[in-house]
Scaffold this motif. Structure first.
Motif, PDB file in Angstrom:
ATOM      1  N   SER A   1       0.377  43.700  36.363  1.00 22.05           N
ATOM      2  CA  SER A   1       1.343  42.599  36.430  1.00 22.05           C
ATOM      3  C   SER A   1       0.689  41.345  35.855  1.00 22.05           C
ATOM      4  CB  SER A   1       1.754  42.365  37.887  1.00 22.05           C
ATOM      5  OG  SER A   1       0.729  41.636  38.546  1.00 22.05           O
ATOM      6  N   PRO A   2       1.472  40.277  35.629  1.00 24.76           N
ATOM      7  CA  PRO A   2       0.900  39.054  35.052  1.00 24.76           C
ATOM      8  C   PRO A   2      -0.302  38.528  35.847  1.00 24.76           C
ATOM      9  CG  PRO A   2       3.280  38.928  35.045  1.00 24.76           C
ATOM     10  CD  PRO A   2       2.924  40.198  35.769  1.00 24.76           C
TER      11      PRO A   2
ATOM     12  N   TYR B   1       0.028  46.117  29.976  1.00 28.27           N
ATOM     13  CA  TYR B   1      -0.053  44.766  30.545  1.00 28.27           C
ATOM     14  C   TYR B   1       1.270  44.026  30.363  1.00 28.27           C
ATOM     15  CZ  TYR B   1      -5.063  45.583  30.666  1.00 28.27           C
ATOM     16  OH  TYR B   1      -6.306  46.103  30.927  1.00 28.27           O
ATOM     17  N   PHE B   2       1.707  43.356  31.425  1.00 29.02           N
ATOM     18  CA  PHE B   2       2.917  42.525  31.352  1.00 29.02           C
ATOM     19  C   PHE B   2       2.525  41.077  31.592  1.00 29.02           C
ATOM     20  CE2 PHE B   2       4.080  46.740  32.835  1.00 29.02           C
ATOM     21  CZ  PHE B   2       5.091  47.082  31.955  1.00 29.02           C
TER      22      PHE B   2
ATOM     23  N   PRO C   1       4.797  37.899  26.180  1.00 27.45           N
ATOM     24  CA  PRO C   1       5.960  37.470  26.973  1.00 27.45           C
ATOM     25  C   PRO C   1       7.241  38.235  26.617  1.00 27.45           C
ATOM     26  CG  PRO C   1       4.734  35.576  26.128  1.00 27.45           C
ATOM     27  CD  PRO C   1       4.141  36.794  25.486  1.00 27.45           C
ATOM     28  N   GLY C   2       7.922  38.700  27.643  1.00 31.87           N
ATOM     29  CA  GLY C   2       9.192  39.404  27.444  1.00 31.87           C
ATOM     30  C   GLY C   2       9.001  40.882  27.115  1.00 31.87           C
ATOM     31  N   PHE C   3       7.818  41.257  26.711  1.00 34.81           N
ATOM     32  CA  PHE C   3       7.569  42.644  26.310  1.00 34.81           C
ATOM     33  C   PHE C   3       6.327  43.166  27.036  1.00 34.81           C
ATOM     34  CE2 PHE C   3      10.590  41.192  23.335  1.00 34.81           C
ATOM     35  CZ  PHE C   3      11.289  42.316  22.959  1.00 34.81           C
ATOM     36  N   PHE C   4       5.422  43.826  26.319  1.00 32.71           N
ATOM     37  CA  PHE C   4       4.227  44.353  26.984  1.00 32.71           C
ATOM     38  C   PHE C   4       3.148  44.602  25.945  1.00 32.71           C
ATOM     39  CE2 PHE C   4       6.747  47.911  25.617  1.00 32.71           C
ATOM     40  CZ  PHE C   4       5.820  48.845  25.172  1.00 32.71           C
TER      41      PHE C   4
ATOM     42  N   PHE D   1       6.340  44.080  41.168  1.00 34.51           N
ATOM     43  CA  PHE D   1       5.146  44.942  41.319  1.00 34.51           C
ATOM     44  C   PHE D   1       4.793  45.093  42.792  1.00 34.51           C
ATOM     45  CE2 PHE D   1       2.360  46.232  37.700  1.00 34.51           C
ATOM     46  CZ  PHE D   1       3.241  45.984  36.669  1.00 34.51           C
ATOM     47  N   LYS D   2       4.800  43.935  43.505  1.00 33.60           N
ATOM     48  CA  LYS D   2       4.407  43.968  44.928  1.00 33.60           C
ATOM     49  C   LYS D   2       5.384  44.799  45.739  1.00 33.60           C
ATOM     50  CE  LYS D   2       1.651  39.831  45.152  1.00 33.60           C
ATOM     51  NZ  LYS D   2       1.925  38.421  44.900  1.00 33.60           N
ATOM     52  N   ILE D   3       6.696  44.611  45.447  1.00 34.24           N
ATOM     53  CA  ILE D   3       7.722  45.363  46.191  1.00 34.24           C
ATOM     54  C   ILE D   3       7.551  46.861  45.953  1.00 34.24           C
ATOM     55  CG2 ILE D   3      10.206  45.871  46.267  1.00 34.24           C
ATOM     56  CD1 ILE D   3      10.644  42.855  45.594  1.00 34.24           C
ATOM     57  N   ILE D   4       7.319  47.224  44.694  1.00 31.14           N
ATOM     58  CA  ILE D   4       7.186  48.654  44.360  1.00 31.14           C
ATOM     59  C   ILE D   4       5.982  49.238  45.088  1.00 31.14           C
ATOM     60  CG2 ILE D   4       6.600  50.257  42.469  1.00 31.14           C
ATOM     61  CD1 ILE D   4       8.396  48.584  40.650  1.00 31.14           C
TER      62      ILE D   4
END
Ligand SMILES: Cc1cc2nc3c(=O)[nH]c(=O)nc-3n(C[C@H](O)[C@H](O)[C@H](O)COP(=O)(O)OP(=O)(O)OC[C@H]3O[C@@H](n4cnc5c(N)ncnc54)[C@H](O)[C@@H]3O)c2cc1C
Length: 394
Positions: free
Chosen positions: A72-73, A185-186, A191-194, A340-343
């Motif tokens: 995640s970022p 990586y996000f 930004p907006g992609f990966f 990410f945290k929720i998942i």
């Protein structure tokens, strides 16, 4: 006169040529490059499903992978792992050469240094104008397959329209200091992609990203960071670029012609992977053309079966994938971190893995299942999906 002229000797053009030549049709591939595999810009990851469905030769597979880490970022990590290999990383140049050799082995002819400039179709044949060795040459054929990838303007000149949307990928080959699994990586790297780091043959890896604007600039910044962190040996590496369609052409057939692969926009909108969907569509194109050549009916009406066929197979994936891509582009870093945290906290990644929904190629089920978790949908500010159930038309 040829039965079929295929424009473009990339993997998809060569595969259509292979299938048509196998059926006994006189097939010619016209390729503007001087040889197969020249100047390819692609990471070359395909699923095991793709490798076995299309008998991809073992000698072109550099390695198999059964795990990936998503970052995640803010650096939270989701690890996806399965006991069995899920994907193959190809020697992309060798793959392209192998596809062309298979087509040639089945009887297809190849003309390199042959840039197609124009196509005209008449009642009994099509005429393909080729620039070869500084001279214009006209080639006559019963049917034409356009497999010229992203850049060709042939389709728009033929009135088939333009891609509904596209992005650009940038990539470099780097020497790493020990990365052994696929990393995605996000966040502000792309930004907006990966962005991705994909190990090939130790110690080498492919580092790249896809974005709408300035991918080269962002990739240079990331390479500098990776070098400063000691993860790669040097940031002084050559970059390659390639356009990636993420919404297909409005029309992929006409009188005596069909369009396949990247030229048709048969690419996963979620991650820009085009090899598998292109090959699946190439099979449908070759079968439709074979029947049409046998029946001597190469009308647009008859070849429309090809478009109906590939949309039946891929239409839902492309539609849901594109919708998810646009939604993702609207998320800010904070929202991505939260998801990410929720998942992770909810064990949703493990539930998806267990439910066998997490497929390398078929993303719509995962996307829809993920959004059925209210807590994820809320984090994305989605109250109602534009398609809960039922048909999704392209
Ligand atoms: C950075 C990057 C990374 C990627 N990573 C992956 C990945 O990991 N997995 C995946 O599945 N996909 C990936 N892709 C997408 C993948 O590369 C394409 O989907 C795939 O190459 C499409 O094959 P194709 O044969 O349709 O087109 P291409 O491979 O583009 O081949 C088209 C051919 O047509 C030729 N041509 C073009 N115009 C003419 C003309 N007028 N006359 C004659 N010849 C012509 C070209 O020279 C070329 O050889 C990536 C793309 C990029 C840019």
């Amino acid at each position: 006169m040829y039965d079929t002229v295929v424009i473009g000797g990339g993997p998809i053009g060569s595969y259509v040529a292979l299938r048509l030549a196998e059926k006994g049709h006189r097939t010619l591939v016209l390729e503007r490059k001087s040889r197969s595999g020249e100047a390819v810009c692609c990471t070359g990851i395909i699923s095991r499903e793709c490798a076995s469905a299309f008998a991809i030769e073992d000698k072109v597979i550099l390695r198999q992978v059964n795990s990936a880490s998503l970052f995640s970022p803010s650096g939270n990590r989701l690890s996806l792992w399965r006991a069995e290999p899920q994907a193959c990383i190809l020697d992309r140049v060798a793959f392209e050469i192998s596809m062309a050799e298979r087509a040639q082995g089945a009887g297809a002819e190849y003309h390199f240094n042959s840039l197609v400039k124009d196509i005209t179709t008449g009642s009994d044949r099509a005429r393909v104008t080729v620039l070869s060795g500084g001279k214009g040459v006209e080639i006559q054929t019963r049917a034409v397959v356009i497999a010229s990838g992203f850049a060709s303007g042939l389709c728009s000149r033929l009135g088939l329209g333009r891609f509904g949307d596209f992005t650009v990928g940038a990539q470099a080959e780097v020497k790493t200091t020990g990365t052994n699994e696929v990393e995605v990586y996000f966040g502000d790297i792309a930004p907006g992609f990966f962005a991705w780091l994909v190990p090939t043959t130790p110690p080498m890896a492919r580092v790249g990203l896809m974005m709408r604007k300035s991918p080269g600039l962002y990739l240079r910044k990331w390479l500098t960071l990776l070098a400063a962190q000691g993860e790669i040996a040097s940031a002084e590496v050559e970059l390659c670029y390639g356009g990636i369609p993420i919404k297909p052409l409005p029309r992929t057939y006409g009188e005596r012609l069909v369009v396949v692969g990247d030229a048709a926009g048969q690419v996963k909108p979620t991650n820009g992977g085009g090899i598998y969907y292109g090959l699946l569509s190439a099979d449908i194109a070759a079968e439709t053309l074979h029947q049409a050549l046998e029946d001597n009916d190469l009308s647009a009406k008859r070849l429309g079966r090809y478009e109906r066929g590939w949309k039946k197979k891929l239409g839902r994936e492309l539609k849901v994938g594109y919708w998810a891509r646009k939604l993702f582009e609207r998320l800010n870093d904070r929202q991505i971190d939260r998801i990410f945290k929720i998942i992770e906290a909810g064990g949703i990644d493990q539930a998806l893995l267990k439910a066998e929904d997490l497929s390398f190629d078929w993303h719509s089920r995962t996307i829809l299942r993920l959004l059925r978790y209210q807590v994820v949908a809320r984090a994305m500010h989605i109250i109602k999906l534009p398609f809960g159930s039922g048909r999704i038309d392209l």
